[in-house]
Write a protein that holds these residues in place. Sequence first.
Motif, PDB file in Angstrom:
ATOM      1  N   ALA A  47      34.236  31.013  48.276  1.00 25.48           N
ATOM      2  CA  ALA A  47      35.066  32.221  48.338  1.00 25.48           C
ATOM      3  C   ALA A  47      35.218  32.833  46.942  1.00 25.48           C
ATOM      4  CB  ALA A  47      36.430  31.909  48.940  1.00 25.48           C
ATOM      5  N   LYS A  48      35.366  31.990  45.949  1.00 23.50           N
ATOM      6  CA  LYS A  48      35.508  32.471  44.570  1.00 23.50           C
ATOM      7  C   LYS A  48      34.253  33.225  44.119  1.00 23.50           C
ATOM      8  CE  LYS A  48      37.051  30.815  40.075  1.00 23.50           C
ATOM      9  NZ  LYS A  48      37.454  29.628  39.306  1.00 23.50           N
ATOM     10  N   ILE A  49      33.090  32.736  44.523  1.00 25.06           N
ATOM     11  CA  ILE A  49      31.831  33.426  44.197  1.00 25.06           C
ATOM     12  C   ILE A  49      31.808  34.812  44.839  1.00 25.06           C
ATOM     13  CG2 ILE A  49      29.330  33.383  44.579  1.00 25.06           C
ATOM     14  CD1 ILE A  49      29.549  30.273  44.351  1.00 25.06           C
ATOM     15  N   LEU A  50      32.213  34.888  46.098  1.00 26.06           N
ATOM     16  CA  LEU A  50      32.249  36.177  46.800  1.00 26.06           C
ATOM     17  C   LEU A  50      33.230  37.143  46.135  1.00 26.06           C
ATOM     18  CD1 LEU A  50      32.210  34.909  50.489  1.00 26.06           C
ATOM     19  CD2 LEU A  50      30.449  36.342  49.429  1.00 26.06           C
ATOM     20  N   VAL A  51      34.401  36.644  45.794  1.00 29.31           N
ATOM     21  CA  VAL A  51      35.422  37.501  45.171  1.00 29.31           C
ATOM     22  C   VAL A  51      34.949  37.987  43.806  1.00 29.31           C
ATOM     23  CG1 VAL A  51      37.784  37.606  44.292  1.00 29.31           C
ATOM     24  CG2 VAL A  51      37.314  36.479  46.476  1.00 29.31           C
ATOM     25  N   ASN A  52      34.354  37.107  43.027  1.00 35.34           N
ATOM     26  CA  ASN A  52      33.838  37.532  41.720  1.00 35.34           C
ATOM     27  C   ASN A  52      32.793  38.641  41.874  1.00 35.34           C
ATOM     28  OD1 ASN A  52      35.081  36.240  39.440  1.00 35.34           O
ATOM     29  ND2 ASN A  52      34.304  34.314  40.243  1.00 35.34           N
ATOM     30  N   GLU A  53      31.937  38.515  42.865  1.00 38.47           N
ATOM     31  CA  GLU A  53      30.912  39.532  43.096  1.00 38.47           C
ATOM     32  C   GLU A  53      31.541  40.857  43.519  1.00 38.47           C
ATOM     33  OE1 GLU A  53      27.052  40.718  42.667  1.00 38.47           O
ATOM     34  OE2 GLU A  53      27.838  38.730  42.230  1.00 38.47           O
ATOM     35  N   ALA A  54      32.574  40.800  44.360  1.00 35.44           N
ATOM     36  CA  ALA A  54      33.264  42.020  44.787  1.00 35.44           C
ATOM     37  C   ALA A  54      33.956  42.693  43.600  1.00 35.44           C
ATOM     38  CB  ALA A  54      34.266  41.701  45.883  1.00 35.44           C
ATOM     39  N   PHE A  55      34.581  41.909  42.743  1.00 33.41           N
ATOM     40  CA  PHE A  55      35.234  42.468  41.560  1.00 33.41           C
ATOM     41  C   PHE A  55      34.192  43.101  40.622  1.00 33.41           C
ATOM     42  CE2 PHE A  55      39.116  40.552  42.853  1.00 33.41           C
ATOM     43  CZ  PHE A  55      40.131  41.051  42.050  1.00 33.41           C
ATOM     44  N   LYS A  56      33.059  42.441  40.496  1.00 28.45           N
ATOM     45  CA  LYS A  56      31.982  42.989  39.662  1.00 28.45           C
ATOM     46  C   LYS A  56      31.531  44.346  40.211  1.00 28.45           C
ATOM     47  CE  LYS A  56      27.246  41.961  38.231  1.00 28.45           C
ATOM     48  NZ  LYS A  56      26.111  41.062  38.454  1.00 28.45           N
ATOM     49  N   TYR A  57      31.322  44.408  41.513  1.00 27.80           N
ATOM     50  CA  TYR A  57      30.930  45.668  42.164  1.00 27.80           C
ATOM     51  C   TYR A  57      31.996  46.740  41.938  1.00 27.80           C
ATOM     52  CZ  TYR A  57      30.180  49.017  45.928  1.00 27.80           C
ATOM     53  OH  TYR A  57      29.998  50.175  46.644  1.00 27.80           O
ATOM     54  N   ALA A  58      33.260  46.374  42.106  1.00 30.04           N
ATOM     55  CA  ALA A  58      34.350  47.336  41.908  1.00 30.04           C
ATOM     56  C   ALA A  58      34.340  47.875  40.475  1.00 30.04           C
ATOM     57  CB  ALA A  58      35.691  46.688  42.233  1.00 30.04           C
ATOM     58  N   ALA A  59      34.219  46.990  39.510  1.00 27.23           N
ATOM     59  CA  ALA A  59      34.222  47.408  38.104  1.00 27.23           C
ATOM     60  C   ALA A  59      33.040  48.326  37.797  1.00 27.23           C
ATOM     61  CB  ALA A  59      34.200  46.185  37.194  1.00 27.23           C
ATOM     62  N   GLU A  60      31.863  47.969  38.293  1.00 35.96           N
ATOM     63  CA  GLU A  60      30.668  48.782  38.042  1.00 35.96           C
ATOM     64  C   GLU A  60      30.731  50.153  38.695  1.00 35.96           C
ATOM     65  OE1 GLU A  60      27.571  46.206  39.486  1.00 35.96           O
ATOM     66  OE2 GLU A  60      27.514  45.043  37.616  1.00 35.96           O
ATOM     67  N   ASN A  61      31.565  50.292  39.717  1.00 35.32           N
ATOM     68  CA  ASN A  61      31.662  51.554  40.451  1.00 35.32           C
ATOM     69  C   ASN A  61      33.001  52.257  40.240  1.00 35.32           C
ATOM     70  OD1 ASN A  61      29.120  51.834  42.289  1.00 35.32           O
ATOM     71  ND2 ASN A  61      29.650  49.665  42.240  1.00 35.32           N
ATOM     72  N   ASN A  62      33.700  51.859  39.183  1.00 37.67           N
ATOM     73  CA  ASN A  62      34.984  52.471  38.814  1.00 37.67           C
ATOM     74  C   ASN A  62      35.981  52.480  39.969  1.00 37.67           C
ATOM     75  OD1 ASN A  62      34.205  53.109  36.082  1.00 37.67           O
ATOM     76  ND2 ASN A  62      32.899  54.683  36.982  1.00 37.67           N
ATOM     77  N   LEU A  63      36.072  51.361  40.649  1.00 41.89           N
ATOM     78  CA  LEU A  63      37.010  51.207  41.761  1.00 41.89           C
ATOM     79  C   LEU A  63      38.159  50.292  41.344  1.00 41.89           C
ATOM     80  CD1 LEU A  63      34.416  50.473  44.593  1.00 41.89           C
ATOM     81  CD2 LEU A  63      35.536  52.664  44.115  1.00 41.89           C
ATOM     82  N   LYS A  64      39.292  50.486  41.954  1.00 41.91           N
ATOM     83  CA  LYS A  64      40.419  49.568  41.827  1.00 41.91           C
ATOM     84  C   LYS A  64      40.365  48.622  43.020  1.00 41.91           C
ATOM     85  CE  LYS A  64      42.608  51.393  38.282  1.00 41.91           C
ATOM     86  NZ  LYS A  64      42.885  50.640  37.065  1.00 41.91           N
ATOM     87  N   VAL A  65      40.936  47.436  42.895  1.00 40.42           N
ATOM     88  CA  VAL A  65      40.941  46.446  43.966  1.00 40.42           C
ATOM     89  C   VAL A  65      42.366  46.272  44.486  1.00 40.42           C
ATOM     90  CG1 VAL A  65      40.615  44.008  44.515  1.00 40.42           C
ATOM     91  CG2 VAL A  65      38.921  45.209  43.112  1.00 40.42           C
ATOM     92  N   LEU A  66      42.517  46.423  45.794  1.00 41.84           N
ATOM     93  CA  LEU A  66      43.770  46.134  46.474  1.00 41.84           C
ATOM     94  C   LEU A  66      43.565  44.810  47.216  1.00 41.84           C
ATOM     95  CD1 LEU A  66      46.616  46.998  47.369  1.00 41.84           C
ATOM     96  CD2 LEU A  66      45.534  48.181  49.292  1.00 41.84           C
ATOM     97  N   PRO A  67      44.194  43.717  46.755  1.00 42.18           N
ATOM     98  CA  PRO A  67      43.938  42.397  47.340  1.00 42.18           C
ATOM     99  C   PRO A  67      44.852  42.095  48.534  1.00 42.18           C
ATOM    100  CG  PRO A  67      45.273  42.144  45.391  1.00 42.18           C
ATOM    101  CD  PRO A  67      45.008  43.623  45.548  1.00 42.18           C
ATOM    102  N   THR A  68      44.564  42.665  49.692  1.00 47.41           N
ATOM    103  CA  THR A  68      45.412  42.393  50.853  1.00 47.41           C
ATOM    104  C   THR A  68      45.064  41.075  51.534  1.00 47.41           C
ATOM    105  OG1 THR A  68      44.049  43.819  52.257  1.00 47.41           O
ATOM    106  CG2 THR A  68      45.997  44.812  51.280  1.00 47.41           C
ATOM    107  N   CYS A  69      43.921  40.512  51.258  1.00 53.07           N
ATOM    108  CA  CYS A  69      43.575  39.159  51.721  1.00 53.07           C
ATOM    109  C   CYS A  69      44.388  38.167  50.877  1.00 53.07           C
ATOM    110  CB  CYS A  69      42.081  38.918  51.530  1.00 53.07           C
ATOM    111  SG  CYS A  69      41.556  37.201  51.714  1.00 53.07           S
ATOM    112  N   THR A  70      45.005  37.191  51.530  1.00 48.81           N
ATOM    113  CA  THR A  70      45.845  36.249  50.788  1.00 48.81           C
ATOM    114  C   THR A  70      45.051  35.456  49.746  1.00 48.81           C
ATOM    115  OG1 THR A  70      45.620  34.629  52.574  1.00 48.81           O
ATOM    116  CG2 THR A  70      47.588  36.017  52.596  1.00 48.81           C
ATOM    117  N   TYR A  71      43.803  35.097  50.061  1.00 47.92           N
ATOM    118  CA  TYR A  71      42.995  34.380  49.081  1.00 47.92           C
ATOM    119  C   TYR A  71      42.718  35.258  47.864  1.00 47.92           C
ATOM    120  CZ  TYR A  71      39.358  32.043  46.548  1.00 47.92           C
ATOM    121  OH  TYR A  71      38.645  31.470  45.533  1.00 47.92           O
ATOM    122  N   VAL A  72      42.381  36.505  48.102  1.00 48.87           N
ATOM    123  CA  VAL A  72      42.058  37.419  46.994  1.00 48.87           C
ATOM    124  C   VAL A  72      43.308  37.701  46.166  1.00 48.87           C
ATOM    125  CG1 VAL A  72      41.085  39.655  46.364  1.00 48.87           C
ATOM    126  CG2 VAL A  72      40.146  38.388  48.304  1.00 48.87           C
TER     127      VAL A  72
END
Length: 100
Positions: free
Chosen positions: A52-77
């Motif tokens: 799960a940590k690998i997936l989250v890191n990849e999502a954060f990387k994608y968000a940063a590269e695309n100038n997106l903010k992350v709203l962590p509504t998943c409890t794990y995230v």
Amino acid sequence: MALRVEHSRKALEFFIKMNNARSVLQYRNLPNSVMDIYHTEVPVQHQGKGVAKILVNEAFKYAAENNLKVLPTCTYVERFAKMFATEDQKRIVVPLDARL
């Protein structure tokens, strides 16, 4: 075992194929360039191995590269953002009180 994260922009998910199983992180695009990460799921046999940590890191990387903010509504995230995120990752997290 090297895990390869794939991204389906059409399905709005990041995933890892693992034998006959799939680990997944799902998100939705919100207004104002916000990526709401609302679900992560790792099959029982692969839990506790950092998948799960690998997936989250990849999502954060994608968000940063695309100038997106992350709203962590998943409890794990949400827990990841509080406990494990780097300073750069924390900068793109939408504050929890912004959800109210």
